[in-house]
Motif scaffolding. Structure first.
Motif, mmCIF file in Angstrom:
data_model
loop_
_atom_site.group_PDB
_atom_site.id
_atom_site.type_symbol
_atom_site.label_atom_id
_atom_site.label_comp_id
_atom_site.label_asym_id
_atom_site.label_seq_id
_atom_site.Cartn_x
_atom_site.Cartn_y
_atom_site.Cartn_z
ATOM 1 N N GLY A 197 44.727 -1.208 36.863
ATOM 2 C CA GLY A 197 44.261 -1.958 38.018
ATOM 3 C C GLY A 197 44.545 -1.245 39.329
ATOM 4 N N GLU A 225 43.178 1.914 36.879
ATOM 5 C CA GLU A 225 42.312 1.264 35.902
ATOM 6 C C GLU A 225 42.077 2.138 34.664
ATOM 7 N N MET A 272 46.407 -6.009 30.145
ATOM 8 C CA MET A 272 46.419 -6.617 31.466
ATOM 9 C C MET A 272 46.895 -5.608 32.512
ATOM 10 N N SER A 273 47.237 -6.080 33.725
ATOM 11 C CA SER A 273 47.604 -5.167 34.807
ATOM 12 C C SER A 273 48.975 -4.530 34.619
ATOM 13 N N PRO A 316 42.619 -12.461 30.070
ATOM 14 C CA PRO A 316 41.882 -12.054 31.277
ATOM 15 C C PRO A 316 41.146 -13.210 31.943
ATOM 16 N N SER A 353 35.512 -9.633 29.178
ATOM 17 C CA SER A 353 36.910 -9.227 29.344
ATOM 18 C C SER A 353 37.088 -7.798 28.838
ATOM 19 N N LYS A 395 41.838 -14.735 35.775
ATOM 20 C CA LYS A 395 40.672 -14.574 36.643
ATOM 21 C C LYS A 395 40.280 -13.103 36.802
ATOM 22 N N MET A 396 40.520 -12.334 35.751
ATOM 23 C CA MET A 396 40.068 -10.946 35.711
ATOM 24 C C MET A 396 38.671 -10.854 35.107
#
Length: 323
Positions: free
Chosen positions: A31, A41, A68-69, A188, A200, A192-193
């Motif tokens: 991210g 990313e 995830m991040s 995700p 996703s 709210k990704m």
């Protein structure tokens, strides 16, 4: 004090485990870093590619994952029978894909004659490596170390990239397994990704959706994504290894659950109860609670009270937290 990993894993209780690994540094795994403006990313691709490559070496399959991040989730299936059936040569060959091995094992792979002492040494190594190749701690270690080295090289620094211990939860029954799969696949969406599961990125559910829409009948294992543990339907069918519901039922369940969790969809389908929930004897509110907060609902073990107590007995626990 955290219990040692061997006190949390019993393959006699279940072959399914939910694992979570988190970064320790402020910089994200993936991210955009809002402070520096630098994007990480591309590291999702590193992790996803490495993760999906390891089942070809380990006797461990991937049932679900979400990157995830600053952390990732993975649901693993340990296939002990596969590890037992490997020949000695296969064990050594697989181990050498991860590590250098030893001069004796290198000599063995070259089909050179070994002395009696070398054979004894090799037998001990093979026994140890066979166990490690079905061990989720070694699986996670290989995965995390590879990504940490790449990230440290890119960041031009040294030191820890991941927390010292990954979190592990044993999934003891079908309800716990499906709830955890949905929890992982919807991470995700909850963060709210992504708007929907099929949007996703770097998740198992997106891979499954993309493959399913191209197949006239997505349920047979041969029509599903290679590299992921397939959905094979009812657990009593003739297929020994696989997730115990049809793929289409699971994708419908994830879609419905995602709509309930998302605020803009809440109530739009609240009267709809997928048949799979009826078969699992779960009501709507119970399912929502499990799939929204799986990590907080359960600690080391996830499943019905009876299964959690049995797992505790197998591992020598005096007391098991069941709520």
């Amino acid at each position: 004090m955290p219990k040692p990993r061997k006190a949390q894993i019993s393959l006699d209780a279940t072959p399914y485990y939910h694992c979570v690994s988190r970064c320790v540094r402020r910089a994200f795994l993936c991210g955009l870093d809002q402070l520096t403006g630098k994007s990480y990313e591309h590291r999702r691709g590193w992790l996803e590619n490495k993760l999906l490559s390891l089942p070809s070496i380990f006797a461990i399959d991937i049932a679900a994952y979400a990157i995830m991040s600053n952390h990732y989730h993975v649901v693993l299936y340990v296939d002990s029978e596969q590890a037992r059936n490997w020949t000695d040569y296969e064990v050594v060959e697989r181990w050498h894909k991860l590590f250098r091995g030893s001069p004796v094992s290198a000599k063995f792979l070259q089909h050179k004659e070994l002395s009696d002492g070398e054979k004894t040494t090799l037998d001990l190594l093979i026994s140890k490596w066979r166990e490690r190749l079905q061990d989720i701690s070694w699986f996670m270690r290989v995965l995390n170390e590879a990504i940490a080295r790449e990230a440290n090289r890119e960041d031009r620094c040294t030191g820890r990239f991941w927390e010292g211990r990954f979190k592990s939860q044993a999934l003891l029954d079908e309800k716990a397994l499906l709830a955890c799969l949905a929890y992982v696949d919807l991470n995700p969406v909850r963060a709210k990704m992504a708007r929907t599961p099929e949007h996703s990125d770097h998740t198992s559910v997106k891979k499954r959706y993309n493959k399913a829409v191209k197949a006239s009948n997505p349920n047979p294992p041969e029509h599903q994504v290679k590299g992921l543990l397939p959905f094979t339907g009812h657990p009593n069918n003739d297929i020994k290894k696989g997730l115990p519901v049809p793929l289409t039922d699971y994708l419908a369940l994830v879609d419905w659950t995602g709509r309930i969790i998302r605020e803009d969809k809440r109530g739009a389908v609240s009267s709809f109860l997928p048949p799979i929930l009826d078969r699992l004897n779960l009501d709507q509110q119970e399912w929502i609670k499990l799939s929204q907060g799986f990590e907080t609902s359960y600690k080391t073990f996830a499943g019905c009270t009876e299964k959690m107590k049995l797992a505790g007995q197998l591992l020598g626990y005096q007391r098991v937290r069941t709520t």
